[in-house]
Design a protein around this motif. Sequence first.
Motif, PDB file in Angstrom:
ATOM      1  N   PHE A 153       5.041  13.620   5.785  1.00 27.21           N
ATOM      2  CA  PHE A 153       6.402  13.095   5.713  1.00 27.21           C
ATOM      3  C   PHE A 153       6.663  12.447   4.362  1.00 27.21           C
ATOM      4  CE2 PHE A 153       9.327   9.561   5.878  1.00 27.21           C
ATOM      5  CZ  PHE A 153      10.486  10.203   6.316  1.00 27.21           C
ATOM      6  N   ALA A 154       5.715  11.652   3.863  1.00 27.14           N
ATOM      7  CA  ALA A 154       5.912  10.956   2.585  1.00 27.14           C
ATOM      8  C   ALA A 154       6.235  11.942   1.467  1.00 27.14           C
ATOM      9  CB  ALA A 154       4.667  10.138   2.240  1.00 27.14           C
ATOM     10  N   GLN A 155       5.536  13.082   1.458  1.00 26.79           N
ATOM     11  CA  GLN A 155       5.811  14.079   0.426  1.00 26.79           C
ATOM     12  C   GLN A 155       7.162  14.753   0.647  1.00 26.79           C
ATOM     13  OE1 GLN A 155       4.197  14.308  -2.209  1.00 26.79           O
ATOM     14  NE2 GLN A 155       2.050  13.768  -1.861  1.00 26.79           N
ATOM     15  N   ALA A 156       7.469  15.111   1.901  1.00 31.09           N
ATOM     16  CA  ALA A 156       8.726  15.811   2.180  1.00 31.09           C
ATOM     17  C   ALA A 156       9.933  14.935   1.900  1.00 31.09           C
ATOM     18  CB  ALA A 156       8.741  16.280   3.631  1.00 31.09           C
ATOM     19  N   ALA A 157       9.807  13.642   2.175  1.00 31.60           N
ATOM     20  CA  ALA A 157      10.937  12.726   1.990  1.00 31.60           C
ATOM     21  C   ALA A 157      10.907  12.017   0.643  1.00 31.60           C
ATOM     22  CB  ALA A 157      10.950  11.689   3.110  1.00 31.60           C
ATOM     23  N   ASP A 158       9.830  12.215  -0.123  1.00 30.91           N
ATOM     24  CA  ASP A 158       9.702  11.610  -1.457  1.00 30.91           C
ATOM     25  C   ASP A 158       9.759  10.084  -1.382  1.00 30.91           C
ATOM     26  OD1 ASP A 158       9.371  11.457  -4.178  1.00 30.91           O
ATOM     27  OD2 ASP A 158      11.483  11.789  -4.646  1.00 30.91           O
ATOM     28  N   VAL A 159       8.887   9.500  -0.539  1.00 27.23           N
ATOM     29  CA  VAL A 159       8.831   8.046  -0.413  1.00 27.23           C
ATOM     30  C   VAL A 159       7.457   7.535  -0.837  1.00 27.23           C
ATOM     31  CG1 VAL A 159      10.548   7.977   1.435  1.00 27.23           C
ATOM     32  CG2 VAL A 159       8.135   8.136   2.019  1.00 27.23           C
ATOM     33  N   ASN A 160       7.450   6.330  -1.379  1.00 29.05           N
ATOM     34  CA  ASN A 160       6.198   5.659  -1.722  1.00 29.05           C
ATOM     35  C   ASN A 160       5.559   5.063  -0.475  1.00 29.05           C
ATOM     36  OD1 ASN A 160       6.383   6.251  -4.449  1.00 29.05           O
ATOM     37  ND2 ASN A 160       7.349   4.299  -4.976  1.00 29.05           N
ATOM     38  N   VAL A 161       4.260   4.794  -0.581  1.00 33.40           N
ATOM     39  CA  VAL A 161       3.475   4.317   0.558  1.00 33.40           C
ATOM     40  C   VAL A 161       2.762   3.024   0.204  1.00 33.40           C
ATOM     41  CG1 VAL A 161       1.499   4.837   2.065  1.00 33.40           C
ATOM     42  CG2 VAL A 161       3.123   6.652   1.450  1.00 33.40           C
ATOM     43  N   VAL A 162       2.753   2.082   1.173  1.00 34.98           N
ATOM     44  CA  VAL A 162       1.898   0.899   1.125  1.00 34.98           C
ATOM     45  C   VAL A 162       0.877   1.065   2.248  1.00 34.98           C
ATOM     46  CG1 VAL A 162       1.786  -1.598   1.483  1.00 34.98           C
ATOM     47  CG2 VAL A 162       3.638  -0.607   0.123  1.00 34.98           C
ATOM     48  N   LEU A 163      -0.402   0.923   1.914  1.00 32.04           N
ATOM     49  CA  LEU A 163      -1.467   1.143   2.881  1.00 32.04           C
ATOM     50  C   LEU A 163      -1.909  -0.188   3.479  1.00 32.04           C
ATOM     51  CD1 LEU A 163      -3.192   3.477   4.043  1.00 32.04           C
ATOM     52  CD2 LEU A 163      -4.910   2.937   2.311  1.00 32.04           C
ATOM     53  N   VAL A 164      -2.061  -0.211   4.805  1.00 31.75           N
ATOM     54  CA  VAL A 164      -2.425  -1.429   5.533  1.00 31.75           C
ATOM     55  C   VAL A 164      -3.832  -1.292   6.091  1.00 31.75           C
ATOM     56  CG1 VAL A 164      -1.835  -2.965   7.444  1.00 31.75           C
ATOM     57  CG2 VAL A 164      -0.008  -1.796   6.167  1.00 31.75           C
ATOM     58  N   GLY A 165      -4.671  -2.305   5.834  1.00 33.76           N
ATOM     59  CA  GLY A 165      -6.015  -2.366   6.396  1.00 33.76           C
ATOM     60  C   GLY A 165      -6.179  -3.625   7.223  1.00 33.76           C
ATOM     61  N   ASP A 166      -7.071  -3.579   8.208  1.00 33.34           N
ATOM     62  CA  ASP A 166      -7.285  -4.694   9.135  1.00 33.34           C
ATOM     63  C   ASP A 166      -8.640  -5.323   8.850  1.00 33.34           C
ATOM     64  OD1 ASP A 166      -7.552  -6.437  11.227  1.00 33.34           O
ATOM     65  OD2 ASP A 166      -7.458  -4.934  12.813  1.00 33.34           O
ATOM     66  N   ILE A 167      -8.631  -6.517   8.260  1.00 34.76           N
ATOM     67  CA  ILE A 167      -9.887  -7.177   7.914  1.00 34.76           C
ATOM     68  C   ILE A 167     -10.621  -7.695   9.146  1.00 34.76           C
ATOM     69  CG2 ILE A 167      -8.902  -9.489   7.580  1.00 34.76           C
ATOM     70  CD1 ILE A 167     -10.749  -9.761   5.129  1.00 34.76           C
ATOM     71  N   ASP A 168      -9.898  -7.915  10.239  1.00 34.27           N
ATOM     72  CA  ASP A 168     -10.527  -8.432  11.455  1.00 34.27           C
ATOM     73  C   ASP A 168     -11.527  -7.436  12.035  1.00 34.27           C
ATOM     74  OD1 ASP A 168     -10.702 -10.611  13.282  1.00 34.27           O
ATOM     75  OD2 ASP A 168      -9.580  -9.458  14.762  1.00 34.27           O
ATOM     76  N   ARG A 169     -11.366  -6.158  11.726  1.00 34.81           N
ATOM     77  CA  ARG A 169     -12.291  -5.135  12.205  1.00 34.81           C
ATOM     78  C   ARG A 169     -13.572  -5.077  11.386  1.00 34.81           C
ATOM     79  NH1 ARG A 169      -8.953   0.414  13.451  1.00 34.81           N
ATOM     80  NH2 ARG A 169      -7.509  -0.413  15.019  1.00 34.81           N
ATOM     81  N   GLY A 170     -13.520  -5.589  10.183  1.00 33.93           N
ATOM     82  CA  GLY A 170     -14.642  -5.452   9.258  1.00 33.93           C
ATOM     83  C   GLY A 170     -14.518  -4.175   8.437  1.00 33.93           C
ATOM     84  N   GLY A 171     -15.147  -4.169   7.267  1.00 42.69           N
ATOM     85  CA  GLY A 171     -15.166  -2.976   6.433  1.00 42.69           C
ATOM     86  C   GLY A 171     -13.849  -2.626   5.800  1.00 42.69           C
ATOM     87  N   VAL A 172     -12.981  -3.613   5.590  1.00 39.32           N
ATOM     88  CA  VAL A 172     -11.647  -3.290   5.104  1.00 39.32           C
ATOM     89  C   VAL A 172     -11.656  -2.763   3.673  1.00 39.32           C
ATOM     90  CG1 VAL A 172     -11.067  -5.611   4.226  1.00 39.32           C
ATOM     91  CG2 VAL A 172      -9.245  -4.109   5.104  1.00 39.32           C
ATOM     92  N   ILE A 173     -12.600  -3.216   2.845  1.00 41.31           N
ATOM     93  CA  ILE A 173     -12.668  -2.694   1.471  1.00 41.31           C
ATOM     94  C   ILE A 173     -12.998  -1.211   1.503  1.00 41.31           C
ATOM     95  CG2 ILE A 173     -13.896  -2.827  -0.728  1.00 41.31           C
ATOM     96  CD1 ILE A 173     -14.289  -5.810  -0.240  1.00 41.31           C
ATOM     97  N   ALA A 174     -13.992  -0.850   2.297  1.00 40.05           N
ATOM     98  CA  ALA A 174     -14.382   0.558   2.390  1.00 40.05           C
ATOM     99  C   ALA A 174     -13.273   1.412   2.980  1.00 40.05           C
ATOM    100  CB  ALA A 174     -15.656   0.687   3.230  1.00 40.05           C
ATOM    101  N   SER A 175     -12.556   0.878   3.975  1.00 38.36           N
ATOM    102  CA  SER A 175     -11.519   1.683   4.613  1.00 38.36           C
ATOM    103  C   SER A 175     -10.343   1.922   3.675  1.00 38.36           C
ATOM    104  CB  SER A 175     -11.050   1.031   5.917  1.00 38.36           C
ATOM    105  OG  SER A 175     -10.489  -0.240   5.686  1.00 38.36           O
ATOM    106  N   LEU A 176      -9.981   0.938   2.872  1.00 43.56           N
ATOM    107  CA  LEU A 176      -8.886   1.118   1.928  1.00 43.56           C
ATOM    108  C   LEU A 176      -9.300   2.008   0.759  1.00 43.56           C
ATOM    109  CD1 LEU A 176      -7.490  -2.517   1.988  1.00 43.56           C
ATOM    110  CD2 LEU A 176      -6.153  -0.476   2.537  1.00 43.56           C
ATOM    111  N   VAL A 177     -10.412   1.670   0.125  1.00 44.77           N
ATOM    112  CA  VAL A 177     -10.872   2.465  -1.021  1.00 44.77           C
ATOM    113  C   VAL A 177     -11.260   3.864  -0.562  1.00 44.77           C
ATOM    114  CG1 VAL A 177     -12.600   2.615  -2.853  1.00 44.77           C
ATOM    115  CG2 VAL A 177     -11.633   0.394  -2.241  1.00 44.77           C
TER     116      VAL A 177
END
Length: 499
Positions: A153-177
């Motif tokens: 959808f982001a490509q078809a609609a030409d919109v920018n994205v902000v990515l959300v990670g949950d630190i409470d789960r652990g491993g948030v650096i790895a999940s985002l990167v």
Amino acid sequence: MAARALMFQGTGSSVGKSVLVAGIARALTRRGLRVRPFKPQNMSNNAAVTADGGEIGRAQALQARACGAALSVDMNPVLLKPQGMTGSQLVVRGRMRGQVRAKDFQSFKRGLMPEVLDSFHALADQADIVLVEGAGSASEVNLRADDIANMGFAQAADVNVVLVGDIDRGGVIASLVGTQAVVADADARRIKGFIVNRMRGDPSLFDAGMAAIARMTGWRPVGLVPFLDRVRDLPAEDAADLHPGSQTGTQGLRIAVPCLPMIANFDDLDPLASEDGVCLTMVPRGQVLPPCDLVILPGAKATITDLAVLRDEGWDIDIHAHVRRGGHVLGICGGYQMLGRSIADPMGIEGAACTVDGLGLLDVATVLEGSKRLEEVTGRLLPEGVGLRGYEMHIGRTAGPDNDARPLTDLGGRYDGAVSPSGRVWGTYVHGLLADGGTRAAVLARLGARSHGHNHDATVDAALDALADHLETHLDIDSLLELARPVSRQREIDATLSR
């Protein structure tokens, strides 16, 4: 001036995207912007009825409330309502299109993109900014080819994205990167910023983590959001957010709710759970129903399936024993259907055509056929005559002597529901019945309990305001506005021509 749009995707499911979008929507609305929420594709059995007689996911209904907008089918053009392990009911622009198997849906969902884009642009025409929520994980590269929910959808609609990670789960650096590492380069370039959600403890302890993510990805750090307890006052999005075995309160009126697998529209329970004098227990499978004053059977997306599970757990025996002891039972929608003598599915709507025995606590019978009733309703609770409001969302007709002689509600001359001759078993198709303080007080009075008279709608609005305040403090809202792109229709034309 052209509307702008910004999309929020997650590193996984249940990282808090829906709540963040609701809070940001309220914050931007308070700044005087016309905001609209949008989710291209949703999967949830918790749905809301729109003013034009369609249905959308409950999360988008909450987000619409946050920005003071009337519910529209365009806010969630594709809704999948699971009916088992492999299949779902498909709702497109608010209307049921039939049943689909998960495997089959992957092959034809790309054909829904034109309708998704039409809905997106319809919202953009009435907004200053559209906040788009993705689904599941942005890194599901195995589903990318036909995706309409995230990067497709982001490509078809030409919109920018902000990515959300949950630190409470652990491993948030790895999940985002790691998301940047696995998605295609063109998709990775769509991501312009990131949010780390649900921080517990001292936020400064993750300063180095935020800097590391920004350094390794090149994305703008939009904020680290501490955990906010007031979020509990907001309706849950889907059954994954329920906590079987949980209990609200420790004394007062005792209510037990069996946790069935196809539970739907369970936010009917929220107003009761927030009453100070109510102890509401979500009973997990494998446990007997505890001694209580009231058993509630909520809505069900697959009534016959849930009824079979209820019997497998032995909860039918527990409920009958509860009634013999003088206890009360309330069935809502699918729960109402279960309380009757029988449920017939001659068209195979929920599976193979069949007729099954109900619990036999109400002298009514249900036939699952005809079109789905999607309607906001007002009326009176009988016999008290107290006003009510709510909505109906069901397939099937339920009728019988108890409905004829003792309906539970009068919906403007159309009678709904049924009451047993003892007056202790009640059934209704009306969802949202207990949200109104007066109706809830009348129901609790039947049980010898007293409502504290709180306004549930006001509680939800206060929680949205508290969330907006929280996000204004911990997010760079101005950065989000900078990252939002003007809505372009050229991508819609290109995407259509390429098919």
